[in-house]
Design a protein around this motif. Sequence first.
Motif, PDB file in Angstrom:
ATOM      1  N   LEU A  61       0.878  -1.172   0.000  1.00 47.63           N
ATOM      2  CA  LEU A  61       0.000   0.000   0.000  1.00 47.63           C
ATOM      3  C   LEU A  61       0.916   1.222   0.000  1.00 47.63           C
ATOM      4  CD1 LEU A  61      -3.043   0.910   0.355  1.00 47.63           C
ATOM      5  CD2 LEU A  61      -2.474   1.224   2.739  1.00 47.63           C
ATOM      6  N   SER A  62       1.012   1.869  -1.160  1.00 46.05           N
ATOM      7  CA  SER A  62       1.949   2.988  -1.264  1.00 46.05           C
ATOM      8  C   SER A  62       1.427   4.180  -0.470  1.00 46.05           C
ATOM      9  CB  SER A  62       2.140   3.374  -2.721  1.00 46.05           C
ATOM     10  OG  SER A  62       0.934   3.923  -3.213  1.00 46.05           O
ATOM     11  N   LYS A  63       2.304   5.150  -0.273  1.00 46.11           N
ATOM     12  CA  LYS A  63       1.940   6.333   0.504  1.00 46.11           C
ATOM     13  C   LYS A  63       0.770   7.067  -0.146  1.00 46.11           C
ATOM     14  CE  LYS A  63       4.130  10.308   2.646  1.00 46.11           C
ATOM     15  NZ  LYS A  63       5.352  11.067   2.828  1.00 46.11           N
ATOM     16  N   GLU A  64       0.815   7.189  -1.474  1.00 46.93           N
ATOM     17  CA  GLU A  64      -0.240   7.900  -2.203  1.00 46.93           C
ATOM     18  C   GLU A  64      -1.567   7.165  -2.049  1.00 46.93           C
ATOM     19  OE1 GLU A  64       2.737   7.052  -3.632  1.00 46.93           O
ATOM     20  OE2 GLU A  64       3.544   9.040  -3.225  1.00 46.93           O
ATOM     21  N   ASP A  65      -1.507   5.821  -2.191  1.00 52.25           N
ATOM     22  CA  ASP A  65      -2.734   5.032  -2.053  1.00 52.25           C
ATOM     23  C   ASP A  65      -3.290   5.141  -0.642  1.00 52.25           C
ATOM     24  OD1 ASP A  65      -2.762   4.229  -4.643  1.00 52.25           O
ATOM     25  OD2 ASP A  65      -1.668   2.360  -4.274  1.00 52.25           O
ATOM     26  N   ALA A  66      -2.389   5.133   0.336  1.00 46.06           N
ATOM     27  CA  ALA A  66      -2.837   5.204   1.722  1.00 46.06           C
ATOM     28  C   ALA A  66      -3.630   6.490   1.946  1.00 46.06           C
ATOM     29  CB  ALA A  66      -1.644   5.145   2.674  1.00 46.06           C
ATOM     30  N   SER A  92       2.902   2.921   5.868  1.00 51.34           N
ATOM     31  CA  SER A  92       3.135   3.448   4.526  1.00 51.34           C
ATOM     32  C   SER A  92       3.869   4.777   4.586  1.00 51.34           C
ATOM     33  CB  SER A  92       1.811   3.613   3.780  1.00 51.34           C
ATOM     34  OG  SER A  92       1.228   2.352   3.571  1.00 51.34           O
ATOM     35  N   GLY A  93       4.462   5.053   5.702  1.00 50.98           N
ATOM     36  CA  GLY A  93       5.339   6.213   5.790  1.00 50.98           C
ATOM     37  C   GLY A  93       4.676   7.530   6.110  1.00 50.98           C
ATOM     38  N   ALA A 130     -11.407   0.025   2.625  1.00 47.83           N
ATOM     39  CA  ALA A 130     -11.029   0.333   1.243  1.00 47.83           C
ATOM     40  C   ALA A 130      -9.572  -0.051   0.957  1.00 47.83           C
ATOM     41  CB  ALA A 130     -11.291   1.803   0.941  1.00 47.83           C
ATOM     42  N   PRO A 131      -8.624   0.303   1.847  1.00 50.34           N
ATOM     43  CA  PRO A 131      -7.251  -0.177   1.630  1.00 50.34           C
ATOM     44  C   PRO A 131      -7.157  -1.702   1.594  1.00 50.34           C
ATOM     45  CG  PRO A 131      -7.261   1.530   3.287  1.00 50.34           C
ATOM     46  CD  PRO A 131      -8.681   1.265   2.959  1.00 50.34           C
ATOM     47  N   LEU A 132      -7.973  -2.383   2.396  1.00 50.97           N
ATOM     48  CA  LEU A 132      -7.939  -3.851   2.397  1.00 50.97           C
ATOM     49  C   LEU A 132      -8.302  -4.382   1.016  1.00 50.97           C
ATOM     50  CD1 LEU A 132      -7.869  -6.668   3.735  1.00 50.97           C
ATOM     51  CD2 LEU A 132     -10.259  -6.345   4.316  1.00 50.97           C
ATOM     52  N   VAL A 133      -9.392  -3.854   0.455  1.00 55.27           N
ATOM     53  CA  VAL A 133      -9.816  -4.306  -0.868  1.00 55.27           C
ATOM     54  C   VAL A 133      -8.700  -4.038  -1.879  1.00 55.27           C
ATOM     55  CG1 VAL A 133     -11.489  -3.919  -2.701  1.00 55.27           C
ATOM     56  CG2 VAL A 133     -12.237  -3.961  -0.337  1.00 55.27           C
ATOM     57  N   HIS A 134      -8.066  -2.878  -1.734  1.00 55.37           N
ATOM     58  CA  HIS A 134      -6.982  -2.522  -2.651  1.00 55.37           C
ATOM     59  C   HIS A 134      -5.825  -3.518  -2.551  1.00 55.37           C
ATOM     60  CE1 HIS A 134      -4.217   0.048  -4.872  1.00 55.37           C
ATOM     61  NE2 HIS A 134      -3.332  -0.207  -3.918  1.00 55.37           N
ATOM     62  N   THR A 135      -5.424  -3.866  -1.320  1.00 55.73           N
ATOM     63  CA  THR A 135      -4.273  -4.761  -1.181  1.00 55.73           C
ATOM     64  C   THR A 135      -4.623  -6.191  -1.593  1.00 55.73           C
ATOM     65  OG1 THR A 135      -4.814  -5.042   1.158  1.00 55.73           O
ATOM     66  CG2 THR A 135      -3.091  -3.476   0.628  1.00 55.73           C
TER      67      THR A 135
END
Lengths: 119, 312, 360
Positions: C203-208, C221-222, C330-335
């Motif tokens: 999960l990149s910083k932008e996506d996060a 994610s920084g 939403a991040p879960l679905v993305h990963t």
Amino acid sequence: MEDYGKNIIEIPLEKLAIVAGEEKNAGHRLAQACATYVNDKYELLYSFEEDYAMTTYKVVVGLDEEVPSISRIFFPAFTYENEMKELFGVKIKGIVTDYNDKFYRIATETPFLKKKGGK
Amino acid sequence: MQKADIIKIVSILAFIVLAPVLGGLLEGIDRKISARMQRRVGPKITQPFYDVLKLFNKEYISVNKKQLFLLLSHIFFVVFAGGLFFGGYDMLMVFLSLSTASIFMILAASSTHTAYTGVGTVRELVQMMCCEPAELLVAVGFYLASAVGGIHYASLGLANDPSFMVKDLINVDKPAIMYMPGFFIAFVFILTIKFRKSPFDLSTSHHAHQEVVKGLTAEFSGGAYAITEIAEWYEEVMLLGVVALFFVTNNPISYIWAALAVIIVFFLEILIDNTSARVKWDLMFKASWGVILACAGTNLLVLEILPQVLRH
Amino acid sequence: MPKKTVIPFGPQHPVLPEPIHLDLVLEDETVVDAIPSIGFIHRGLESLVEKKDFNEMVYVAERICGICSFMHGMGYCEAVEHVMDIDIPDRAKYLRTIWCEFSRLHSHLLWLGLLADGFGFEALFNECWRIREQVLDMVEMTTGGRLIASVNRVGGVLKDITPDMLKQMKAVAENVGRELVPVADTFLNDYSVKSRLCGSGILSKEDAIALGACGPMMRASGIAVDHRKSGYAAYGNIDFDVITSNDCDGYGRVYVRIQELFQSVEIVRQAIDKIPDSEEIMIKPKGNPKGEYLMRLEQPRGEAFYYVKGNGSKNLDRFRVRTPTFGNLAPLVHTLKGAPFADVPLLVLTIDPCVSCTER
């Protein structure tokens, strides 16, 4: 530190999509969105965050007014909007992933909307 | 009937009767040691028997009637393989029967067409792909080692002929491990896969806390699952028998060494189980083929060349 | 073209600690799409504001979830205190901080155990839960409940911690820190564990930011945002750094949570050293709440929102909780998209799902 919890700005419904777009362009993230049913109207809250700073926008809409979805601008809004739609009956149009009132498995329709004259 | 035949029949019968008992006890010990490694009390050693008895008392439901037949074929071939091994027959036959048993297991699992068993079955095929080469290489290794080691054929009147027969392989002057340590390492490595132990319990695991739940065995209910458990006990005893074969010679004292080796290998498997996470299939594939090629492959080369060097 | 299969994952699945349902579309062993659905334990607790007055709502807030119980009660109380302009006694602030960090300790340890179980490392799982037990014992000793502490009230806390107990709590926290060292070493350095965690669920910083991730998921994610820094309770007087990781994967999330455990131990130590001596731990609220407030605080799983709207009567108009897991869906679905099937339980676990909280 500034008290962000009280920082709630009321905006008209037409400006919701514009404000959401501006927040997106500024690189802010959607913190939360929720609905409240007060005085026969919905109060929708949308909070956006940048690091620790937070701005909350309040949109007051009538029971039958249609609300545009911001899930095309902020993808994670789909969970919040499905929740508003299902629990309160807010008429939100155009949710990216619309669960059609199957987000929660509940027996009653719009349980959080107090029935007229019921209370 | 000759004395050798009587011994053969007795050992086959002993295997058929005693292997499930021994296998169940081994599993009980396994659970107990695992529990102690995790600072739990653990179940009593006889618990696996109660589990299997309870499974037999449960209702058997399956969407496909063929499943039970295929499972019975599976246990038949496992017992057959074990019988061949303890009866002193051909090592190649032993491992080929074991592969046949695995095929029946896969057919039984995939006969129900459910999503989780589907994934489990594909993984089981990958696991077979990791195990089979090592098994066959071990059989070949024993053959070559017997040629180098010089089988004690004086009593049979034959001279120094290599052999695949287990009855000849236990009748050697020096233990096979001396000539095939690489094969031994490869075999112990694939035992982790065969015993369905972490890190390689991919297709099915001894506990259901896994993404495919029980994978391969998810669709077996009641007695059918009990049969798989018992088949697993037979297989476990047989494979530990192969471990013992590495140490057995014509000297009776060697049996003590063999037993000791079996205990150490068994403990090692439990230790590995408790000190590693479950890896993904691609890593398992790379690791097992890497170990097989590096250890068994090198050993094979040495065994091929050694007789020629010795002859000159 | 590989065949597509749909695997129903949950709501009853052994690796899932709580019921969440995922429809996974698989191509061989790769997830190409995942659709989450929740709602198996929706209880409509928020609508209880119609029946319970604002003081009784604390009990409801605490019972949203067992693991996050203390902080839910506290978040609700802080929100109402902001609406009513109550400045609670300093000692109560410190007591809340100490209990908060104990909640974080037991929550993170629970999660570490579940994760270890998720990748099939049973010995590690048992070790984490064994360490957690002493934390729970301390919570039980000081509050009377192991999970549902029920010590928060609007205006302060109900129970004081005696100096003896404080000393014991500090000793236990330090002991947890010591016992954690080998466990942390296994999680962060063991080869087989790393083979599962490194590179899974990027999960990149932008996506996060775009997907609204929160808590350790975001910090891994920084992004250095930890709402304890906003200084609620006594966190303003405590010196600590925000822990981040730039790994952006499962390993980073484990790293962040493990370092937060050590940090919690340090915060407990500081809070116990700094706690002011006073008899006063509670101010009785006068009148009824009128106005609205959106409280943010840092749950073990991430930032939680507590929105309170009062109309001057004893019943609130609205009490709303947004839990971190809700934000992390939403991040879960993305990963999950593009992940191997074997990683699905791990990815579900790395957001540290708390479904009871999410559905309320």
